[in-house]
Design a protein around this motif. Structure first.
Motif, PDB file in Angstrom:
ATOM      1  N   SER A 110      -8.420  -0.723   6.185  1.00 46.96           N
ATOM      2  CA  SER A 110      -7.439  -0.916   7.258  1.00 46.96           C
ATOM      3  C   SER A 110      -6.065  -0.328   6.940  1.00 46.96           C
ATOM      4  CB  SER A 110      -7.275  -2.411   7.555  1.00 46.96           C
ATOM      5  OG  SER A 110      -8.504  -2.980   7.924  1.00 46.96           O
ATOM      6  N   TYR A 111      -5.882   0.197   5.722  1.00 45.31           N
ATOM      7  CA  TYR A 111      -4.562   0.669   5.314  1.00 45.31           C
ATOM      8  C   TYR A 111      -4.571   2.181   5.135  1.00 45.31           C
ATOM      9  CZ  TYR A 111      -4.351  -4.299   4.335  1.00 45.31           C
ATOM     10  OH  TYR A 111      -4.426  -5.668   4.452  1.00 45.31           O
ATOM     11  N   ASN A 112      -3.379   2.784   5.247  1.00 45.19           N
ATOM     12  CA  ASN A 112      -3.261   4.229   5.114  1.00 45.19           C
ATOM     13  C   ASN A 112      -1.997   4.590   4.354  1.00 45.19           C
ATOM     14  OD1 ASN A 112      -0.934   4.705   7.073  1.00 45.19           O
ATOM     15  ND2 ASN A 112      -2.417   3.664   8.425  1.00 45.19           N
ATOM     16  N   CYS A 113      -1.853   5.881   4.072  1.00 37.46           N
ATOM     17  CA  CYS A 113      -0.707   6.378   3.301  1.00 37.46           C
ATOM     18  C   CYS A 113       0.246   7.193   4.169  1.00 37.46           C
ATOM     19  CB  CYS A 113      -1.190   7.219   2.128  1.00 37.46           C
ATOM     20  SG  CYS A 113      -1.945   6.263   0.786  1.00 37.46           S
ATOM     21  N   ALA A 114       0.304   6.893   5.451  1.00 42.91           N
ATOM     22  CA  ALA A 114       1.153   7.656   6.364  1.00 42.91           C
ATOM     23  C   ALA A 114       2.638   7.499   6.035  1.00 42.91           C
ATOM     24  CB  ALA A 114       0.889   7.231   7.808  1.00 42.91           C
ATOM     25  N   LYS A 115       3.030   6.346   5.479  1.00 41.18           N
ATOM     26  CA  LYS A 115       4.451   6.092   5.190  1.00 41.18           C
ATOM     27  C   LYS A 115       4.649   5.689   3.728  1.00 41.18           C
ATOM     28  CE  LYS A 115       5.637   4.620   9.891  1.00 41.18           C
ATOM     29  NZ  LYS A 115       6.218   3.531  10.721  1.00 41.18           N
ATOM     30  N   GLN A 116       4.127   6.509   2.831  1.00 40.67           N
ATOM     31  CA  GLN A 116       4.255   6.162   1.423  1.00 40.67           C
ATOM     32  C   GLN A 116       5.720   6.116   1.005  1.00 40.67           C
ATOM     33  OE1 GLN A 116       3.246   9.495  -1.412  1.00 40.67           O
ATOM     34  NE2 GLN A 116       2.101  10.201   0.388  1.00 40.67           N
ATOM     35  N   VAL A 164       0.840  -1.196   0.000  1.00 48.81           N
ATOM     36  CA  VAL A 164       0.000   0.000   0.000  1.00 48.81           C
ATOM     37  C   VAL A 164       0.879   1.251   0.000  1.00 48.81           C
ATOM     38  CG1 VAL A 164      -1.708   1.322   1.306  1.00 48.81           C
ATOM     39  CG2 VAL A 164      -1.955  -1.152   1.088  1.00 48.81           C
ATOM     40  N   ASN A 165       1.973   1.243   0.766  1.00 46.58           N
ATOM     41  CA  ASN A 165       2.895   2.380   0.781  1.00 46.58           C
ATOM     42  C   ASN A 165       3.407   2.692  -0.620  1.00 46.58           C
ATOM     43  OD1 ASN A 165       2.580   2.481   3.551  1.00 46.58           O
ATOM     44  ND2 ASN A 165       4.502   1.434   4.002  1.00 46.58           N
TER      45      ASN A 165
END
Length: 635
Positions: free
Chosen positions: A519-525, A498-499
């Protein structure tokens, strides 16, 4: 219909349906699986592993029944301990065209592709593994088939088909493979058959094991001159014809073999020697004209290393390499009154050198969709692979009207390479059931060999004068027995993928389409996926470019181990590894290292490549990663 469901709860996105493109014995020996020890035996021949084949059907009657659907020309008695499931999915194609005529409403094969690939991935040699066949052809059907495979509990999915020109968030393989990756299912796919141009690779999805196609060390047939000299060539003429001790004819009137009128005059006089043509298409034209004149026999010359890519022939002829031609011409021009030759058919020769090489048409990277991840991953046998075939379809011809059918056929393409990689992945899954899909892919990549059987770098048959780059062969030819014990592996989590999606500016809704989860995010792309290779692009050759990577490796060896980095510098670049030493205290410990690639300038070529190898003290394990530096214009 779209308007009617637009506000339906649970609908994330809707996209138009599309057609898919299909990418289409001795090979187990060629990759050394037949050794008395190694992966075959360590996995107990794939015991308890289920391989799901997503393809165009299966025609073979291959009791752990997943679902053997009783439908047209197929009943549950056709399933057994090998073929434990057979489903078909056609709602997508029917929805796209309600008037479509489907030739076979069952998992039965009418297009031949699925039978060939499924018998390769888990045939009799992989006696412990089972097959679940899922017949698909349209976008919605592929997604449904892959999702069903997860529900059926498969361990490996083999899919030799692609969607051309489709963004990732519309690609059913990209969507379904994310869910499969979370379940530990290995998804193996074909690179495509659009080579040799760069950037033609189809399946660049990082979660997939993508296989390029290689040649194998086998050829067929010989030309025997009257003086006793024997030349190994290539002929798949499907009969043991009596082309023995016939006059060998080479003269200035007919050597071009480009005139039916001239060839007809010597049709019954003996074996004709045709001149070499620089263009392969002209040689194929010679073959067609010879076939029309029904010659007793003919010898063609191929001025290319692609001898085993010629395919079948329908007349009693043989093709020899240009390097073997001079003695034939010399003998044919001699003053001996009895100049004769014999062509032997239905002979098999193995151990041919040099092999493997990458097939001419195997698609090359980088992937247009994920160019920051080096693809293909590995190379596997994909040239003239003998496997099961629809027994009612012709597999060979003589002249234009005599056809032969068989339950087996030689086919070439990355569709044939993919099931080889899938089969080895299944064996690794049986030997290491706790390994993730990324770990199995890593083991195959870091142990692949960049050398052929002459211990020289693998050649690129798309560019015969060149060694193959990782854009053609990935890490190299797969080495199943070494992959069993790779020493270190590069693992990856769903969030890592996802990153990468986030770094590629994939929209939140598009990411949701792929992950089908919030459940996933882009905080640490990050572009820096924990992948066992390195690819660095430069856009301005006059200014130094610096690329930084961070990798984490897991010790899957027996326990305490120390590894030291050995870097071969790509021309025009400096590669720095820090630290240069990794000391593991126990099994499954994870350690990280950094790689900096500094590109300055290399005048002689645009693409350069070498590798980083972590070598264990004592030499038990070597963990290799390809390094490739290339101009951004090739993407």
């Amino acid at each position: 219909e779209l308007k009617a469901i637009k506000n339906t709860h649970g609908l994330v996105a809707a996209y138009p349906d599309r057609n898919v493109t299909l990418d289409t014995t001795h090979t187990s020996e060629f990759v050394s699986l037949d050794s008395s020890s190694g992966l075959w035996h360590a996995s107990n021949f794939g015991e308890n592993v289920i391989v799901g084949v997503i393809d165009t059907e299966n025609s073979k009657q291959m009791e752990r029944d997943l679902a053997c659907e009783k439908v047209q020309d197929f009943n549950t008695s056709m399933c057994n301990l090998k073929l434990i499931g057979a489903r078909y999915f056609n709602k997508g194609v029917i929805a796209a065209n309600s008037k479509v005529k489907i030739s076979m409403n069952s998992a039965r094969d009418t297009s031949r592709h699925g039978t060939h690939t499924s018998s390769t991935v888990a045939g009799n040699y992989v006696s412990g593994a089972s097959l679940a066949m899922l017949k698909v052809i349209f976008y919605e059907d592929v997604l449904a088939g892959m999702d069903q495979a997860i529900a059926d509990g498969v361990d490996v999915i083999s899919i030799s088909m692609v969607f051309d020109g489709v963004p990732l968030y519309e690609d059913p393989k990209a969507i379904a493979s994310f869910a499969e990756m979370k379940k530990g299912v290995v998804v193996s796919s074909s690179a495509g058959n659009e080579g040799p141009d760069l950037g033609t690779l189809h399946n660049g999805i990082p979660r997939l094991l993508t296989a390029a196609a290689s040649t194998i060390d086998r050829t067929f047939g010989t030309l025997i001159l009257g003086n006793g000299q024997t030349i190994i060539g290539w002929t798949l003429f499907p009969a043991n014809a009596l082309v023995e001790n016939l006059p060998l004819i080479y003269n200035r009137i007919i050597p071009a073999c480009n005139s039916v009128k001239l060839l007809s005059k010597v049709a019954t006089k003996g074996i004709i020697v045709c001149d070499s043509e620089p263009d392969p298409n002209l040689m194929f034209k010679q073959m067609r004209l010879v076939n029309k004149t029904s010659l007793l026999g003919a010898v063609f010359t191929y001025n290319s290393p692609l001898l085993n890519e010629i395919g079948s022939v329908s007349s009693p002829t043989i093709v020899i390499s240009a390097k073997d031609t001079p003695p034939v011409i010399k003998y044919a021009k001699s003053h001996n009154k009895k100049l004769t030759a014999t062509i032997k058919f239905q002979q098999t020769f193995v151990g041919i050198k040099p092999t493997p090489a990458v097939n001419f048409n195997s698609s090359r990277g980088p992937s247009p969709s994920y160019h920051v991840v080096l693809k293909p991953g590995i190379m596997a046998p994909g040239s003239n692979v003998l496997a099961a075939y629809v027994p009612t379809e012709p597999t060979a011809t003589i002249d234009t009207n005599v056809m032969f059918s068989s339950g087996y056929k030689l086919l070439s393409g990355t569709s044939m390479a993919c099931p080889h990689a899938s089969g080895v992945a299944a064996l690794l899954k049986a030997a290491h059931p706790q390994w993730s899909a990324a770990a199995i892919r890593s083991a195959l990549v870091t142990t692949a060999s960049p050398l052929d059987n002459t211990q020289n770098p693998i050649r690129d048959y798309g560019y015969p004068s060149q060694y193959a780059s990782p854009l053609a062969i990935g890490a190299g030819q797969m080495d199943p027995n070494t992959a069993l014990d790779p020493g270190l592996i590069y693992d990856a989590t769903p969030q890592d993928y996802v990153n990468l999606l986030c770094a590629l500016n994939t929209h939140k809704k598009q990411i949701l389409t792929i992950t089908r989860s919030t459940s996933y995010n882009c905080a640490k792309q990050s572009f820096d996926l924990n992948y066992p290779s390195f690819i660095a692009f430069y856009s301005n050759k006059t200014r130094p470019i610096v690329h930084k990577f961070r990798r984490t490796v897991t010790n899957v060896g027996s326990g305490t181990a120390t590894y030291r980095a050995k870097v071969t510098q790509p021309k025009g670049s400096v590669v720095i590894v820090s630290p240069e030493r990794l000391a593991f205290r126990y099994k499954n410990e994870k350690l990280s290292y950094d790689v900096v690639i500094k590109y300055s300038k290399y005048n002689k070529e645009n693409i350069s490549f070498e590798d980083l190898v972590w070598i264990e003290d004592g030499g038990e394990h070597s963990v290799r990663s390809s390094i490739l530096v290339a101009p951004s214009g090739i993407v």
